[in-house]
Design a protein around this motif. Sequence first.
Motif: not given
Length: 445
Positions: A18-19, A22, A149, A152-153, A156, A286-287, A290-291, A293
């Motif tokens: 997920t990281l 993201a 994240n 958040l992912v 998306q 959100f994208s 998350a990105s 972060l």
Amino acid sequence: MNDERHIERKLKLVHIITLGLAYMAPFAVFDTFGIASNISSGHVPFAYVFVFLAILLTALSYGKLVKKYPSSGSVYAYTRNIINPYVGVLVGWLSFIAYLSLPMINALLAKIFISSLLPQIPGWTWIVGLVVLITLLNIFGIEFAAALNIGLVFVQILVGIVFITLTVHDINSGTGHFMSLNELMPKLHELSGFFGASALLGMSFIGFDAVTTLAEDTVNPKETIPKGIFFITIIGGVFFFTVTYFMQSLIPNVSILKNIQGASPEIATIIGGKAYLIFFILGGMFSVFASGLAAQISASRLLYAMGRDNVIPKRYFGYLNKKTKTPVFNIIITGILALCALFLNLEQATSLVNVGAFTAFLVVNICVVKNYFTLDNKSNIYYIVTELIFPGLGLIFILYLWLNLNKFAIVIGVIWFIIGIIYLMITTRCLTKEPVDIAFEELED
């Protein structure tokens, strides 16, 4: 060794995936579609296939190297150990452009998205607000950021699924048509634009590379990071191709749109009206969040690796907060540098990401090829394919993409490289003193 120098291991496979996703920012497929479609003459889906092959081969190379060197530092660490310590410092310096620039891109996108809804508020407030919030969350701890994240992912991907569903409905209603295999392929006279678009889209896959900097945050990194790299690349490739296939089928020629650079919001309005447009912009935010972060996490970890090695002052960059076990100084300095977005436009920031990322991808493949010639059983067909042919093909693919970058990116890369050489000459007393080796830990399960 003092425990304060150890980052606590908390990340599992789901966090790494997920990281990486993201950082990759699945929503980026919408941000680049209009420009890429215009450049490639309507062949964005196949351009993603071309880029995916290059990235997948490079991802396999990363997977091999992270097993050998499961420590923070990514391409910086691999190059120092396999090629040369001086080259390692310079490659790390060049690749850092990508890590440092992506937070700027996210800040700029936040300004673009929110300003489209609230134009009366100065755009700089959204840049500053996003950078400050992300910095505070990363100081609080990577486990919290990684858990956040995941949600958040998911949002998306949900927005993307709704987008595809509405697009398919419009195509079935008579707007556009589903592209055939022949239509996906570019014609001979379209190849120049096709490769230019492919170079632009290469940025979409940055993310599998970023997670290699989190090896010291990860439980069992020798197994978890390579698996994460593979899944991130596959998920990203499938998602990007699927979304752009339906977008390109709906609108084969983006020249009919009012704003090619802002094609996706216009398409969102066409397929779902104002209500879906608001939902779409929220997905974009959100994208961005998350990105941003994930990008700041990776940049701070690369600084930590270089600081711990005393390539840059260890007192500051190699410092971990006793309570949070995070490199607080690096997180703050990365946040401050991200505020350069106040003075750059989106194209400039994107160019900086591309030149840094493609340089790192090139060198990683070179490292695997060089490592092949040190093997005792070089004649083994398995090693010939996986340690020589695959990374060799990846090297060729990425080199071609690098040569298709715009001139602005190349000029900035050269300037940054010269600055790196000057710094290296000063810190090594004109190469008479070797950079200090990184203290890699060969970790057990």
